[in-house]
Design a protein around this motif. Structure first.
Motif, short mmCIF file in Angstrom:
data_model
loop_
_atom_site.label_atom_id
_atom_site.label_comp_id
_atom_site.label_asym_id
_atom_site.label_seq_id
_atom_site.Cartn_x
_atom_site.Cartn_y
_atom_site.Cartn_z
N SER A 4 0.84 -1.21 0.00
CA SER A 4 0.00 0.00 0.00
C SER A 4 0.88 1.26 0.00
O SER A 4 0.51 2.28 -0.57
N TRP A 11 -0.09 7.69 -5.96
CA TRP A 11 -1.14 8.68 -5.71
C TRP A 11 -0.54 10.04 -5.36
O TRP A 11 -1.08 11.08 -5.76
N ARG A 30 -17.52 12.04 -11.90
CA ARG A 30 -17.77 12.29 -10.48
C ARG A 30 -18.87 13.34 -10.30
O ARG A 30 -19.82 13.13 -9.56
N ASP A 75 -6.12 10.51 3.83
CA ASP A 75 -5.62 10.04 2.53
C ASP A 75 -4.15 9.66 2.69
O ASP A 75 -3.45 10.19 3.56
N GLY A 101 -2.86 5.75 6.09
CA GLY A 101 -3.19 4.69 5.14
C GLY A 101 -4.33 3.86 5.71
O GLY A 101 -4.48 3.75 6.93
N ALA A 102 -5.12 3.26 4.81
CA ALA A 102 -6.35 2.59 5.23
C ALA A 102 -6.12 1.22 5.87
O ALA A 102 -7.05 0.64 6.42
N HIS A 103 -4.89 0.69 5.78
CA HIS A 103 -4.68 -0.68 6.26
C HIS A 103 -4.56 -0.78 7.78
O HIS A 103 -4.79 -1.84 8.35
N PHE A 118 -15.20 7.11 -1.25
CA PHE A 118 -15.58 7.43 -2.64
C PHE A 118 -14.43 7.04 -3.57
O PHE A 118 -13.36 7.66 -3.55
N MET A 119 -14.64 6.03 -4.36
CA MET A 119 -13.71 5.67 -5.44
C MET A 119 -12.27 5.48 -4.97
O MET A 119 -11.33 5.96 -5.61
N SER A 120 -12.10 4.79 -3.85
CA SER A 120 -10.73 4.61 -3.37
C SER A 120 -10.38 3.15 -3.08
O SER A 120 -9.21 2.78 -3.18
N ASP A 123 -8.27 0.97 -5.39
CA ASP A 123 -6.88 1.40 -5.58
C ASP A 123 -5.97 0.84 -4.49
O ASP A 123 -4.79 1.18 -4.45
N MET A 124 -6.53 0.05 -3.60
CA MET A 124 -5.75 -0.42 -2.45
C MET A 124 -5.50 -1.91 -2.55
O MET A 124 -6.43 -2.68 -2.81
C1 LIG Z 1 -9.74 8.00 -7.27
S1 LIG Z 1 -9.09 8.93 -5.92
C2 LIG Z 1 -10.61 9.45 -5.15
C3 LIG Z 1 -10.44 10.65 -4.27
C4 LIG Z 1 -11.72 11.15 -3.60
N1 LIG Z 1 -12.28 10.20 -2.68
C5 LIG Z 1 -12.75 11.55 -4.64
O1 LIG Z 1 -13.76 10.85 -4.76
O2 LIG Z 1 -12.54 12.57 -5.32
C6 LIG Z 1 -8.50 7.64 -4.84
C7 LIG Z 1 -7.92 8.15 -3.55
O3 LIG Z 1 -7.57 7.07 -2.69
C8 LIG Z 1 -6.35 7.41 -2.04
N2 LIG Z 1 -5.71 6.17 -1.57
C9 LIG Z 1 -5.18 5.18 -2.32
N3 LIG Z 1 -4.69 4.20 -1.54
C10 LIG Z 1 -4.91 4.57 -0.26
C11 LIG Z 1 -4.65 3.97 1.02
N4 LIG Z 1 -4.06 2.77 1.12
N5 LIG Z 1 -5.02 4.64 2.13
C12 LIG Z 1 -5.64 5.85 2.04
N6 LIG Z 1 -5.91 6.47 0.88
C13 LIG Z 1 -5.56 5.83 -0.27
C14 LIG Z 1 -5.57 8.14 -3.10
O4 LIG Z 1 -4.49 8.90 -2.62
C15 LIG Z 1 -6.68 8.99 -3.75
O5 LIG Z 1 -6.85 10.21 -3.11
#
Ligand SMILES: C[S@@+](CC[C@H](N)C(=O)[O-])C[C@H]1O[C@@H](n2cnc3c(N)ncnc32)[C@H](O)[C@@H]1O
Length: 263
Positions: A4, A11, A30, A75, A101-103, A118-120, A123-124
């Motif tokens: 991560s 990112w 969005r 974030d 970080g989300a973990h 939202f949309m995150s 990506d993890m």
């Molecule tokens: C597609 S963007 C969406 C941003 C926002 N939520 C939006 O809807 O506009 C994905 C977000 O997830 C964050 N992100 C990715 N991996 C992450 C992690 N492990 N922990 C926290 N944030 C993470 C990225 O930095 C990025 O800001």
């Protein structure tokens, strides 16, 4: 699998361009239908304590806070958090932002009335661990609502099919059942050429799961599934904004709401 921390570095590289382009209105999916659909099905959050995971520059966090929720948001990319904090200073909504970080969520168990992402999540890496953390910090009966790229179409092996005039008419997908880790290189299609060349394309890591893997992961973590949406532009929006008309061909996004059981 990519860590991560490594995914977070991608990112951080994207954060400046992403903030500049989305704040100019070029994140059209969005703004025109994905976040509106999310907000339409969001339960009443007035007075509740909420957490936004992967908040970017805080655009969507502010929409939730404007409904009366007491928001914390974080974030993995420090540049996003810097922009979010600046926006909070300009227009205070009592949102607390963290770089995390989300973990491993820096919160005690059973703290929050709801979590949004939202949309995150797609990506993890190791989404199971993230979902277990979310479950841990939610109070019993609290909800978790998130949007992701649609598991069916968010795949390295997909291709638009166009008719003889060049208009997109279908999407072909293969290897849907293979779990893939891949880096997509892209930018907001609606941005003018001049801005597309000023900023490097985004490089976004994705970790794919099938639809049933996503839903079973939530069930196995102890959530009850409550509501789904597959948002697309409505007919009027597609007519007025041709740049999102192809969202009516195949699903781009999936929104899920689930709830922690009371026990
Ligand atoms: C597609 S963007 C969406 C941003 C926002 N939520 C939006 O809807 O506009 C994905 C977000 O997830 C964050 N992100 C990715 N991996 C992450 C992690 N492990 N922990 C926290 N944030 C993470 C990225 O930095 C990025 O800001």
């Amino acid at each position: 699998m990519m860590s991560s921390t490594e995914a977070g570095r991608y990112w951080e590289e994207n954060a400046e361009a992403w903030t500049q382009l989305s704040r100019r209105g070029y994140d059209v999916c969005r703004d025109l239908f994905n976040t509106p659909a999310f907000m339409r099905i969001l339960p009443d959050v007035n007075g509740l304590r909420g957490l936004d995971i992967g908040c970017g520059d805080g655009h969507n966090t502010r929409l939730v806070a404007a409904r009366g929720a007491k928001m914390t948001a974080f974030d993995i990319a420090p540049t996003f958090i810097r922009y979010a904090v600046e926006a909070e200073r300009r227009q205070p909504l009592a949102i607390g932002y963290l770089h995390a970080g989300a973990h491993y969520l820096p919160f005690a168990a059973r703290q929050f009335d709801f979590v949004v992402a939202f949309m995150s999540l797609m990506d993890m890496p190791e989404q199971e661990q993230v979902v277990a953390e979310i479950h841990r910090i939610l109070k019993p009966d609290a909800f978790f609502q998130f949007s992701i790229s649609h598991p069916f179409t968010d795949h390295p092996y997909r291709q638009w099919i166009s008719d003889e005039t060049g208009k997109r008419v279908a999407m072909a997908v293969r290897d849907y059942f293979d779990n893939r880790q891949y880096i997509d290189e892209w930018t907001f299609g609606a941005a003018p050429k001049e801005l597309k060349t000023r900023y490097k394309p985004f490089k976004t890591p994705y970790f794919t799961k099938t639809l049933s893997q996503w839903l079973n992961m939530l069930i196995e973590a102890g959530f009850i599934l409550e509501r789904f949406e597959e948002p697309c532009a409505d007919e009027n929006t597609a007519r007025d904004h041709p740049e999102v008309a192809d969202s009516r061909i195949a699903p781009f996004f999936l929104i899920v709401r689930c709830r922690k059981t009371t026990i």
